[in-house]
Enzyme design. Sequence first.
Site, mmCIF file in Angstrom:
data_model
loop_
_atom_site.group_PDB
_atom_site.id
_atom_site.type_symbol
_atom_site.label_atom_id
_atom_site.label_comp_id
_atom_site.label_asym_id
_atom_site.label_seq_id
_atom_site.Cartn_x
_atom_site.Cartn_y
_atom_site.Cartn_z
ATOM 1 C CB CYS A 1 -0.938 -0.005 1.211
ATOM 2 S SG CYS A 1 -2.030 1.421 1.254
ATOM 3 C CB CYS B 1 -0.829 2.868 3.924
ATOM 4 S SG CYS B 1 -2.200 1.992 3.192
ATOM 5 C CG ASP B 2 3.171 1.599 4.160
ATOM 6 O OD1 ASP B 2 2.598 2.049 5.175
ATOM 7 O OD2 ASP B 2 3.169 0.395 3.872
#
Length: 332
Positions: free
Chosen positions: A160, A163-164
């Site tokens: 992801c 997200c990261d």
Amino acid sequence: MIWRPWRRVIWADMGFSVNLVESGSEMASEKHTVLIAGGGPAALSAALYAARYGMDHIVLESWKPGGQAALTAEIENYPGFISIAGAELTAKMKEQAERAGAVFRMESVETAEEAENGIVVRTDSGEYHGDYLIIATGAAPATLGIPGEDEYYGRGVSFCATCDAPFFRNRRAIVVGGGDSAVKEALHLTHVVSQLGLVHRRDRLRAEPYLAEKLVSNEKVTTYWNSHLREIKGDGQGVTAAVIETPGGMKTVETDGVFLYVGTKPATEPFRSLVELTEKGAVLTRNIVGTSNPRVFAAGDVTDNGFRQVVTAVSDGARAAAAIFDRIQAYD
Ligand code: NAP
């Protein structure tokens, strides 16, 4: 979540027909007309339509609200929104469903089986009996099964970028895959990383051409065509390099992160005994949202309907709820 008697009172006050069977322990059992498993666009749409049709229902949405779509940085092909973050779009869908009266529980479905006159679903904290079930549990990222993948998951290996990405500001990353997910998430990463490698097993991307062109023409991007990621190396703390098999031989490329987008696997494990699955584990559908079990419908990425888009998932969810409504009208 643990069932408490006051919830019954609140739901009854809200007009929902909730039949609670206290078991004496913390686990309890409820009966609803429609059980909806999942929390992504397909489930949210099914919930909206179930609520609007006035069908007694419950949505068991697990701990990942919004599903895979919520992990997409930017969605540009959902009609009505020129560009919107996946998390924002799915949050709006949920708010709309809740306003219509949809009821959600954050509980993961563990098993599902046939019971007398219906289906029984067990979650991590309760048991639900339904006349009908809509499976909308989506799909989880596939893995490559290579050395370092598990070991460095969460320490440089990610599924992801949305997200990261902040952890990779001015650092190096490698993306594996050539589909829409790989390309969209790689584009997202180009805004933060210093260098990006794209590893793909063929010599062209299967993603939307407009996005594919935008990615490969980005000056931060190095492409590795006809190549395979064979190993992810690290120093025990985090990722340090990727071993790539290229047409010119094995290459060890220094990197701080590896993002994997090599497809998805349908989340059908709890439903194996209920419905027929394809070889790849997707729910085998008939007439779009029907399954081999007349009490079970399926919607979105969990199905064998190849075109996996938010717009098709919400369509499936609506159709599944409507099919149940029609059946109730016809037989009950
Ligand atoms: P996908 O379309 O199945 O693409 C997976 C990619 O991984 C393909 O490029 C595939 O290579 C590659 N791959 C598969 N197995 C591999 C392996 N063992 N080793 C190396 N590479 C491997 O998956 P996705 O990108 O996650 O998309 C899933 C669905 O969601 C698709 O229908 C997609 O269109 C949709 N989606 C849409 C959007 C959007 O905004 N429209 C965004 C994300 C996803 P090959 O190309 O050689 O097969």
